[in-house]
Design an enzyme around this catalytic site. Structure first.
Site, PDB file in Angstrom:
ATOM      1  CG  HIS A  18      33.136 -13.135  20.166  1.00  0.00           C
ATOM      2  ND1 HIS A  18      33.194 -11.936  19.492  1.00  0.00           N
ATOM      3  CD2 HIS A  18      32.909 -14.084  19.219  1.00  0.00           C
ATOM      4  CE1 HIS A  18      33.039 -12.151  18.200  1.00  0.00           C
ATOM      5  NE2 HIS A  18      32.858 -13.444  18.003  1.00  0.00           N
ATOM      6  CG  ASP A  54      37.012 -15.445  20.214  1.00  0.00           C
ATOM      7  OD1 ASP A  54      37.891 -15.306  19.346  1.00  0.00           O
ATOM      8  OD2 ASP A  54      36.281 -16.441  20.286  1.00  0.00           O
ATOM      9  CG  ASN A  59      -0.264   0.017   2.533  1.00  0.00           C
ATOM     10  OD1 ASN A  59       0.830   0.559   2.695  1.00  0.00           O
ATOM     11  ND2 ASN A  59      -0.905  -0.579   3.525  1.00  0.00           N
ATOM     12  CG  HIS A  72      -0.751   2.777   9.662  1.00  0.00           C
ATOM     13  ND1 HIS A  72      -0.521   2.268  10.912  1.00  0.00           N
ATOM     14  CD2 HIS A  72       0.015   2.039   8.821  1.00  0.00           C
ATOM     15  CE1 HIS A  72       0.329   1.268  10.837  1.00  0.00           C
ATOM     16  NE2 HIS A  72       0.666   1.108   9.569  1.00  0.00           N
ATOM     17  CG  HIS A 128      31.835 -20.228  23.234  1.00  0.00           C
ATOM     18  ND1 HIS A 128      31.203 -21.380  22.825  1.00  0.00           N
ATOM     19  CD2 HIS A 128      33.077 -20.246  22.667  1.00  0.00           C
ATOM     20  CE1 HIS A 128      32.020 -22.084  22.053  1.00  0.00           C
ATOM     21  NE2 HIS A 128      33.172 -21.424  21.948  1.00  0.00           N
ATOM     22  CB  ILE A 171       0.513   4.067   3.577  1.00  0.00           C
ATOM     23  CG1 ILE A 171       0.013   4.853   2.371  1.00  0.00           C
ATOM     24  CG2 ILE A 171       0.203   4.830   4.861  1.00  0.00           C
ATOM     25  CD1 ILE A 171       0.565   6.271   2.267  1.00  0.00           C
TER      26      ILE A 171
END
Length: 662
Positions: free
Chosen positions: A470, A466, A189, A263, A458, A191
């Site tokens: 991480h 790392d 649409n 909307h 981990h 929109i």
């Protein structure tokens, strides 16, 4: 209902009834989204009357097709259609839209409203969950019976859905796997809430989905014959299908059609009256269902009952010679006894990472649970989630090892779709730090009360070299904050086995298993309490000698340091109890007597030890206690060095304990 041609007058009147029921409900609630239901009404009408195999009297019939309203803000489209189709949703339910304890909440909720297949609202989730449903259907088709499980997953989605990243991840995998049982209708649409999509969106969606390997068509949303023919072609195509329907938001509203004003707010009394007048309805009346529409839609219930009866008869015939199908039909809750019979036992003294022991447990369980399937977001060798001796889920074969690719967000949503497939026991894995990437579907699973298992490895600064990108710190307390998500962080191999048991017998919500990369000692259960204490969330692992002076609580890799500290303190005359606390959620479900037995109120000198954010531990240590935990991010160095640097050692635990004891 399946005539070659439409009765244009009756079809138009039914579609307009869906539009106005939706607009009336939004107006009465003074809240909601009328525009998308009004534009999507022709598509919903076509699906429910001409394409969807469904039985309004039994929304859970296993042989049914599935419908997902991915743009969940348009919930009144679904509720109005379900009401007219004969589902257990009354006109009064429509009038109670968005009200407390009604069957018609603001966004569709699984398990709350008959005919709602999955909870939607966060955009893109429906597209991704549908991918999981399609995979589940293919697995049942290959494993049990092709004829019985040949159903299709339909969805209506919006501009917002196709913009969200999770939809792109899932669509990419769906195209790769050639999930031809997916038929999606896209309300193009142009929109969004802020205005025309051109403000932020100019890509060619059709080209993108073609590149994913989808069958793509363009049609006009108001042309029923054109849309109907496109759906028929989509059902025959071996690829997943995206039918782009050019529509106008707020279709039928004279002044708001095609604008963002239709909307996210009611049309307003004046505009609604004009809309009714334009559509040939009485502007002074609300929630009107013409008799001709009621009679027309009543046929769906009779047809659905016939479809289910035929399916059930065929299923019963096949069960006589198909043992796997018979087992599936007779399957109930997974018993603790069945899980116990499959669990391995780990010898004292072995040193093994809980991610590795988890892999051994998973394979032992899968050997006896043929409906268990899953995989990893491209980390199976590290997560230890590969099912040995089993094939991969590919375009040609629905194996039990799913390769999700580097798509954590889609993986979580696909797991939800698999959970919506009766009998399946899905799991998904990644590094714990990347659980952040799939938190939306994890939350949705908890909200829906479905039970995927997340294998999150981990789990701490123990990841080591790392570095802090991480190394999860705040993720553990974040997961614990999600209602109805059970989090377990086991301290050794046998606790890991019991954690898997807890996950499998929990069918009311998702479970996250938090596992180490580094090796941990397997505790001597002749010296310490049995690992079955995991099922209660926390248990006295090592009881104090003499009068109780200090309680040390720990989870995961820090339990070993708590035990070592206890040994030293006991030798120095301090009565120390160690409580292994793998799951706060399971502990909180225990009665007051058990909680007092484990953490007696008389002992307020308490120390918690966990290589994660200290947030939340105050509920257990109180004002007089302390926490050895993380107050910042980690660093890049070997895991052992980091544990020592941040104080996760027996010596530091002893020092903190002595500070508390004065």
């Amino acid at each position: 209902m399946h005539a070659e041609t439409f009765d244009p007058v009756l079809a138009s009147q039914t579609i307009d009834t869906i539009r106005l029921l939706s607009a009336d409900a939004v107006e009465q609630a003074n809240s909601g989204h009328p525009g998308t239901p009004m534009e999507g009404a022709p598509l919903a009408y076509l699906l429910y009357t001409r394409h969807l195999r469904h039985n309004p009297a039994n929304p859970d019939w296993p042989g049914r097709d599935r419908f997902i309203l991915s743009c969940g803000h348009a919930s009144m489209l679904l509720y109005s259609t379900l009401h007219l189709s004969g589902y257990d949703i009354s006109l009064d339910d429509l009038k109670n839209f968005r009200q407390f304890d009604s069957k018609t909440p603001g966004h569709p909720e699984f398990g709350h409203t008959p005919g709602v297949e999955t909870t939607t609202g966060p955009l893109g989730q429906g597209i991704a969950v549908g991918t999981g449903m399609a995979m589940g259907a293919r697995y049942l088709s290959q494993t049990l019976d092709k004829e019985l499980f040949d159903y299709t997953i339909y969805a209506i989605c919006s501009d917002g859905d196709v913009m969200e990243g999770v939809a792109a991840e899932a669509a990419s995998l769906a195209g790769h796997l050639k999930l031809g049982n997916l038929v999606y209708l896209y309300l193009d649409n142009k929109i969004t809430i802020e205005g025309d999509t051109s403000l932020a969106f100019s890509e060619e969606v059709a080209t993108r989905y073609l590149s994913y390997g989808w069958h793509v068509e363009r049609v006009t949303g108001e042309n029923l014959a054109e849309v109907d023919a496109a759906i028929e072609r989509a059902k025959r195509d071996p690829r997943p299908s995206m039918i782009i329907t050019r529509t106008n938001i707020g279709q039928g509203a004279p002044n708001k059609q095609g604008t963002s004003a239709a909307h996210g707010a009611p049309l307003g009394k004046e505009e609604l009256a004009l809309t009714k007048q334009a559509l040939g309805f009485d502007p002074e009346q609300s929630f009107v269902v013409p008799e001709a529409v009621s009679s027309h839609m009543a046929e769906l219930k009779q047809r659905g009952e016939q479809l289910e009866a035929s399916w059930n008869q065929l299923c019963q015939q096949k069960c006589a010679t198909n043992t796997a199908l018979a087992d599936w039909c007779n399957g109930g809750e997974l018993s603790a006894e069945k899980v116990d019979a499959l669990l391995p036992n780990f010898e004292t003294g072995s040193s093994v990472a809980t991610r590795s022991s988890s892999g051994q447990v998973l394979n032992a369980l899968a050997a006896g649970l043929p409906m268990m399937l899953g995989g990893s977001a491209d980390l199976a060798p590290s997560n230890n989630t590969h099912l040995k001796g089993e094939t991969a889920f590919t375009p040609e074969s629905a194996g039990r090892n799913i390769h999700f690719g580097i798509r954590e967000h889609a993986m979580g949503s696909i797991l939800n779709g698999l959970c919506h497939t009766r009998g399946l026991l899905p799991f998904g894995a990644t590094f714990m730090i990347f659980s952040d990437y799939m938190r939306p579907p994890m939350r949705m699973a908890a909200l829906m009360g479905i039970a995927p298992v997340y294998v999150l490895t981990h789990d701490s600064i123990g990841v080591g070299e790392d570095g802090p990108t991480h190394q999860p710190v705040e993720q553990l307390c974040g997961l614990r904050s999600v209602p109805n998500l059970t989090v377990l962080r086991p301290c050794d191999a046998n606790e890991t086995a019991q954690a898997w048991k807890a996950a499998l017998i929990n069918r009311q919500g998702p479970t996250a298993l938090i596992l180490t990369r580094q090796n941990l000692p397997t505790l001597d259960r002749n010296q310490y309490a049995p690992a079955e204490g995991v099922l209660k969330g926390a248990y006295v692992l090592a009881k104090e000698d003499g009068a109780l002076q200090l309680i040390i609580m720990a989870s995961g890799s820090e339990v070993q340091h708590a035990l070592a500290a206890r040994d030293t303190l006991q030798q120095q005359g301090v009565g120390v109890r160690v409580v292994s606390m793998p799951s706060w959620e399971l502990f909180e479900k225990q009665d007051a007597a058990y909680k007092e037995e484990v953490l007696p109120n008389a002992c307020r000198t308490r120390l918690a030890v966990e290589a994660a954010s200290t947030f939340g531990w105050e509920r257990y240590v109180g004002l007089e206690g302390a926490v050895v935990g993380m107050t910042g991010f980690g660093a890049s160095a070997p895991g052992g060095k980091l544990m020592e640097h941040f104080g996760f050692t027996a010596d530091n635990v002893i020092a903190k304990a002595k500070e508390l004891l004065g």
